[in-house]
Design an enzyme around this catalytic site. Structure first.
Site, PDB file in Angstrom:
ATOM      1  N   CYS A 112      71.726  43.251  20.815  1.00  0.00           N
ATOM      2  CA  CYS A 112      72.358  43.494  22.115  1.00  0.00           C
ATOM      3  C   CYS A 112      73.161  42.291  22.605  1.00  0.00           C
ATOM      4  O   CYS A 112      73.968  42.420  23.528  1.00  0.00           O
ATOM      5  CB  CYS A 112      71.314  43.885  23.151  1.00  0.00           C
ATOM      6  SG  CYS A 112      70.465  45.405  22.728  1.00  0.00           S
ATOM      7  N   HIS A 247      74.102  42.451  30.378  1.00  0.00           N
ATOM      8  CA  HIS A 247      73.739  43.495  29.412  1.00  0.00           C
ATOM      9  C   HIS A 247      73.011  44.608  30.159  1.00  0.00           C
ATOM     10  O   HIS A 247      72.110  44.358  30.956  1.00  0.00           O
ATOM     11  CB  HIS A 247      72.851  42.884  28.325  1.00  0.00           C
ATOM     12  CG  HIS A 247      72.282  43.900  27.400  1.00  0.00           C
ATOM     13  ND1 HIS A 247      73.051  44.902  26.849  1.00  0.00           N
ATOM     14  CD2 HIS A 247      71.024  44.087  26.931  1.00  0.00           C
ATOM     15  CE1 HIS A 247      72.286  45.653  26.078  1.00  0.00           C
ATOM     16  NE2 HIS A 247      71.053  45.192  26.122  1.00  0.00           N
ATOM     17  N   ASN A 277      71.044  51.809  27.376  1.00  0.00           N
ATOM     18  CA  ASN A 277      71.315  50.549  26.682  1.00  0.00           C
ATOM     19  C   ASN A 277      72.113  50.851  25.405  1.00  0.00           C
ATOM     20  O   ASN A 277      71.572  51.387  24.449  1.00  0.00           O
ATOM     21  CB  ASN A 277      69.969  49.890  26.356  1.00  0.00           C
ATOM     22  CG  ASN A 277      70.119  48.575  25.612  1.00  0.00           C
ATOM     23  OD1 ASN A 277      71.183  48.251  25.099  1.00  0.00           O
ATOM     24  ND2 ASN A 277      69.033  47.829  25.535  1.00  0.00           N
TER      25      ASN A 277
END
Ligand code: COA
Length: 325
Positions: A112, A247, A277
């Site tokens: 990520c 994020h 996500n």
């Protein structure tokens, strides 16, 4: 010379999966997912769509906005941990599909944080004069690696891609500072154990496993640390931030950290309710939407901060230049 962004693009699959859809197959409910994560729905790619298929759409949009002729592209970097195959890289697949015959190409594996890592690498090439024009993509299809019976993970992730085109700029704006970190000793807290050279027969399955509480604690700690450290490198203060694009993992992580740091809600971009996500795609996808929403103007200080498997984290500070698309 600094690396400045001259084009941004993004892409997500068409299929929307809501929390209520998930509640039909796993023991969860919309209320629990919303209150614990902020996520309402996510996009899920079908079996015929690979990461490069989303990446190419985002890349083409970013390149079109930049106006850069494809033959002037020097380098393609893709942040991804869900490549179409182990090799060739997604970046090489893009190089072929785009017809970017002059460009070198490679992937960066930082989960990520992949976009923050890739952007940092790209900006080094530009600052030291090695290359002038670089395409940076963050793209992942982690839904292909979810155990749809594990309610601790399957509710969190979605698929997507985001891309930026960077060019060398003498104007003092663009990427002002980068900061990266890894905590490999915590690698087992978020791991896809199956399918690699340690487990070629996939005896461990090919699913993401996660210690949610430990990852949550890590995220809260490093989101703050990364913002403070990258601002220090840029010689800026929290109060200089016009927009933070963190994020998009969990709204509770974002709210907890930004409240503690005294960043007002209007300076923090959140779109995870729509996408969940999306791993390396989450920050460039949010950047693209923030631009479309008119949240970014000339001269703004933008901070991008990511964290994820590895465990890794990273942040970038950008002074926005208005030729940006
Ligand atoms: N639906 C309903 N109940 C659920 C559930 C779900 N999807 N997932 C877990 N639960 C249950 C648990 O079984 C537990 O029940 P119990 O108390 O009877 O044992 C209870 O809810 C609390 O679980 P817990 O794991 O303590 O929840 P949490 O508040 O820590 O939230 C996460 C779980 C995964 C949402 C949270 O830990 C998280 O977001 N972690 C970070 C994950 C992340 O961002 N990863 C990617 C980083 S890039």
């Amino acid at each position: 010379m600094r690396a400045t962004i001259i084009g941004v693009g993004s892409a997500v699959p068409d299929k929307v999966v809501t929390n209520n859809d998930l509640a039909k197959t796993v023991d969860t409910n919309d209320e629990w997912i919303r209150t614990r994560t902020g996520i309402q729905e996510r996009r899920v790619s079908d079996n015929t769509t690979a990461t490069s298929d989303l990446a190419i759409l985002a890349a083409e949009k970013a390149l079109k906005k930049s106006g850069l002729a494809i033959e002037r592209l020097d380098l393609i970097i893709v942040g991804t941990t869900s490549p179409d195959c182990l090799f060739p890289s997604v970046a090489c697949i893009l190089q072929k599909k785009l017809g970017a015959s002059k460009a070198a190409a490679f992937d960066v594996s930082a989960a990520c944080s992949g976009f923050n890592y890739a952007l940092t690498v790209a900006s080094q090439f530009i600052e030291n004069g090695f290359y002038k024009n670089v395409l940076v993509v963050g793209a992942d299809t982690l839904t292909k690696y979810l155990d749809w019976h594990d309610r601790g993970t399957c509710i969190l992730f979605g698929d997507g891609a985001g891309a930026v085109v960077l060019t060398a700029s003498p104007n003092g704006s663009g990427i002002l500072a980068n900061w990266l970190k890894a905590e490999g000793h915590m690698g087992d807290k978020l791991i896809m154990p199956g399918g690699g050279s340690r487990d070629p027969e996939e005896k461990n399955g090919r699913f993401i496993t996660m210690d949610g509480k430990e990852v949550f604690k890590f995220a809260v700690r490093v989101l703050e640390e990364s913002i403070r450290e990258v601002l220090k490198k840029a010689k800026l203060e929290i109060s200089d931030i016009n927009l933070l694009i963190p994020h998009q993992a969990n709204v509770r992580i974002i709210n907890h950290v930004t409240k503690k740091m005294g960043l007002p809600k209007e300076k923090v971009y959140v779109n995870l309710h729509k996408y969940g996500n999306t791993s390396a795609a989450s920050i460039p996808l949010a950047l693209d939407e923030a631009l479309a929403d008119g949240k970014i103007k000339n001269g703004d200080i933008i901070v991008l901060s990511g964290f994820g498997a590895g465990l890794t984290c990273g942040a970038n500070v950008i002074k926005w230049e208005d030729n940006n698309a």
